[in-house]
Design an enzyme around this catalytic site. Structure first.
Site, PDB file in Angstrom:
ATOM      1  CG  ASP A 121      16.380  10.660   1.360  1.00 38.29           C
ATOM      2  OD1 ASP A 121      17.217  10.051   0.824  1.00 38.29           O
ATOM      3  OD2 ASP A 121      15.427  10.801   0.731  1.00 38.29           O
ATOM      4  CG  ASP A 179      19.307   8.057  -4.825  1.00 37.86           C
ATOM      5  OD1 ASP A 179      19.732   7.100  -5.724  1.00 37.86           O
ATOM      6  OD2 ASP A 179      19.225   8.988  -5.505  1.00 37.86           O
ATOM      7  CB  THR A 239      15.751   4.316 -14.328  1.00 39.53           C
ATOM      8  OG1 THR A 239      16.365   5.598 -13.638  1.00 39.53           O
ATOM      9  CG2 THR A 239      14.761   4.802 -15.341  1.00 39.53           C
ATOM     10  NE  ARG A 251      20.888  13.631  -7.940  1.00 39.74           N
ATOM     11  CZ  ARG A 251      20.180  14.489  -8.893  1.00 39.74           C
ATOM     12  NH1 ARG A 251      20.676  15.162  -9.832  1.00 39.74           N
ATOM     13  NH2 ARG A 251      18.798  14.123  -8.932  1.00 39.74           N
ATOM     14  CD1 TRP A 255      22.642   9.623  -5.597  1.00 40.59           C
ATOM     15  CD2 TRP A 255      23.798  10.846  -4.442  1.00 40.59           C
ATOM     16  NE1 TRP A 255      22.015  10.769  -5.545  1.00 40.59           N
ATOM     17  CE2 TRP A 255      22.676  11.521  -4.707  1.00 40.59           C
ATOM     18  CE3 TRP A 255      24.779  11.336  -3.762  1.00 40.59           C
ATOM     19  CZ2 TRP A 255      22.662  12.980  -4.223  1.00 40.59           C
ATOM     20  CZ3 TRP A 255      24.607  12.863  -3.448  1.00 40.59           C
ATOM     21  CH2 TRP A 255      23.516  13.519  -3.634  1.00 40.59           C
TER      22      TRP A 255
HETATM   23  N1  GLY Z   1      16.781  10.839  -5.069  1.00 42.95           N
HETATM   24  C1  GLY Z   1      18.031  11.839  -4.836  1.00 42.95           C
HETATM   25  C2  GLY Z   1      18.411  12.294  -5.921  1.00 42.95           C
HETATM   26  O1  GLY Z   1      17.695  13.097  -6.730  1.00 42.95           O
HETATM   27  O2  GLY Z   1      19.613  12.314  -6.158  1.00 42.95           O
END
Ligand code: GLY
Length: 401
Positions: A121, A179, A239, A251, A255
């Site tokens: 990250d 992500d 997932t 999300r 991303w």
């Molecule tokens: N893992 C990063 C998010 O929650 O989008």
């Protein structure tokens, strides 16, 4: 006082936000532009509430309105870059030195993460923070921190799997989440400033491998891929934060949309633009996307239409769609631009935007962090705020005279 140099660099920063809109020209919604100006003022006031409630050395994570309780994190949490990033974005609008000084203070706490090799990250953590700080006021110190961060991130790349490892698993496992597309910007930037193409090569290899393996026939993406660490074979598609292995976690789709739009910007390789367009089509044509375009937390949540919305997914989508609208033909451009406008208009209402002094100082309500784990459900989140402010900046920049 803000120096003339910092002001001219701010203009440069805004130019970067604007440059993608050189193609199709859209008419501004004057009421939205006005709402955005008010949102910026309100957001700055909210972040002054938030900063007063932060314990020393801690970062905001979320706030629970019903119990009036905060959750904080240390600098190693994946979201630690969003708080300084939002302060810096707001500073470009308000020129409020209180925001800038608070950003400087928290960057000092964050900077040790440049050496962190245990997380993928670092793009989120270091580019959203130091990257933005360096755009506003470039410095050799920021550059060093960013280059070291890019080197740390690169250690997680494997030429066998062709991807950067997201999560550490068992010895044979090489876990990668969609992500991770968001962390590539740091690598592209590092090649631009150092001339060392190895960062760029890692970024495009990751984007290519992800494009090959992470997407379904309908252009939605899985959340987690488990590659075999020794052979590179895909062992599992599943997932972690979505409703089901075969569902489309909202999300995650956001991303992917943002990540491939950004990868196109950095490479100008049209295959990434095509991928971004396919993801946009999946999202915007989905029968479960509500008319206000704030997605349910998962496109396949079983309790739709009563499922929770995820405002964070909406803000990421809005920001990405505004950029993508600058790269495509008129018809698509209008579709993306209008969708982003709808999101921003709705997020500017009391339904989603917090009233002054409430919500612990966060800007937006109603995001979902990790539903299956039962954490951060229907709460404010730092990344919802960050991408909201970014999307508003992008919208404004499109109409700057
Ligand atoms: N893992 C990063 C998010 O929650 O989008």
């Amino acid at each position: 006082m803000l120096s003339a140099k910092r002001f001219s660099l701010l203009s440069c920063c805004l130019f970067i936000l604007m440059w993608c809109h050189a193609q199709t020209k859209h008419q501004p919604d004057k009421a939205l532009l006005k709402a955005i100006d008010q949102n910026m003022i309100d957001a700055a006031a909210q972040y002054k509430v938030l900063l007063q409630n932060l314990p020393a050395e801690k970062f905001p994570k979320t706030y629970f309105p019903t119990t009036d309780k905060y959750e904080f994190s240390n600098s190693g949490w994946w979201c630690s870059g969003f708080y300084p990033g939002t302060l810096l974005y707001l500073y470009t609008q308000t020129k409020d030195e209180v925001l800038y000084k608070e950003a400087q203070r928290i960057l000092e706490v964050l900077k040790k993460e440049q050496f962190n090799k245990t997380t993928h990250d670092l793009g989120f953590m270091m580019y959203c923070s130091f990257g933005n700080a360096n755009l506003i006021q470039p410095s050799a110190a920021y550059k060093d921190i960013l280059v070291t961060s890019a080197k740390s991130l690169s250690t997680r790349f494997s030429p066998v799997t062709g991807v950067i490892k997201s999560w550490d698993g068992k010895p044979n496992e090489y876990l990668v989440i969609i992500d991770n597309m968001m962390n590539l910007k740091l690598l592209f930037w590092a090649t631009q400033v150092t001339g060392d193409s190895s960062f760029y090569k890692i970024a495009v290899t990751h984007a290519n491998t992800t494009m090959k393996n992470h997407f379904r026939a309908d252009n939605s993406s899985y959340h987690v891929l488990n590659y075999h660490a020794q052979t590179g074979a895909v062992q599992q598609k599943k997932t972690a934060q979505g409703f089901a292995d075969e569902s489309a976690w909202a999300r995650g789709q956001a991303w992917g949309l943002y990540g491939y739009t950004e990868t196109y910007r950095e490479t100008k390789d049209r295959k990434y633009l095509e991928q971004a367009n396919k993801i946009a089509a999946f999202i915007l044509n989905h029968p479960n996307l509500p008319t206000d375009k704030i997605p349910y937390w998962d496109f396949n949540a079983p309790d739709i239409p009563n499922a929770l919305r995820d405002v964070s997914a909406a803000t990421i989508m809005a920001s990405a769609l505004l950029e993508l609208s600058g790269y495509v033909n008129k018809e698509l451009s209008t579709k993306y631009f209008k969708a982003a406008e709808t999101i921003l208009k709705n997020l500017s209402t009391d339904q989603y935007k917090a009233a002054a002094g409430t919500n612990g100082g966060f800007i937006l309500k109603h995001s979902v962090g990790h539903k299956p784990a039962g954490t951060e459900i229907d709460v404010p989140l730092t990344y919802a705020d960050y991408y909201f402010v970014e999307a508003m900046l992008r919208y404004k920049a499109m109409f700057k005279k």
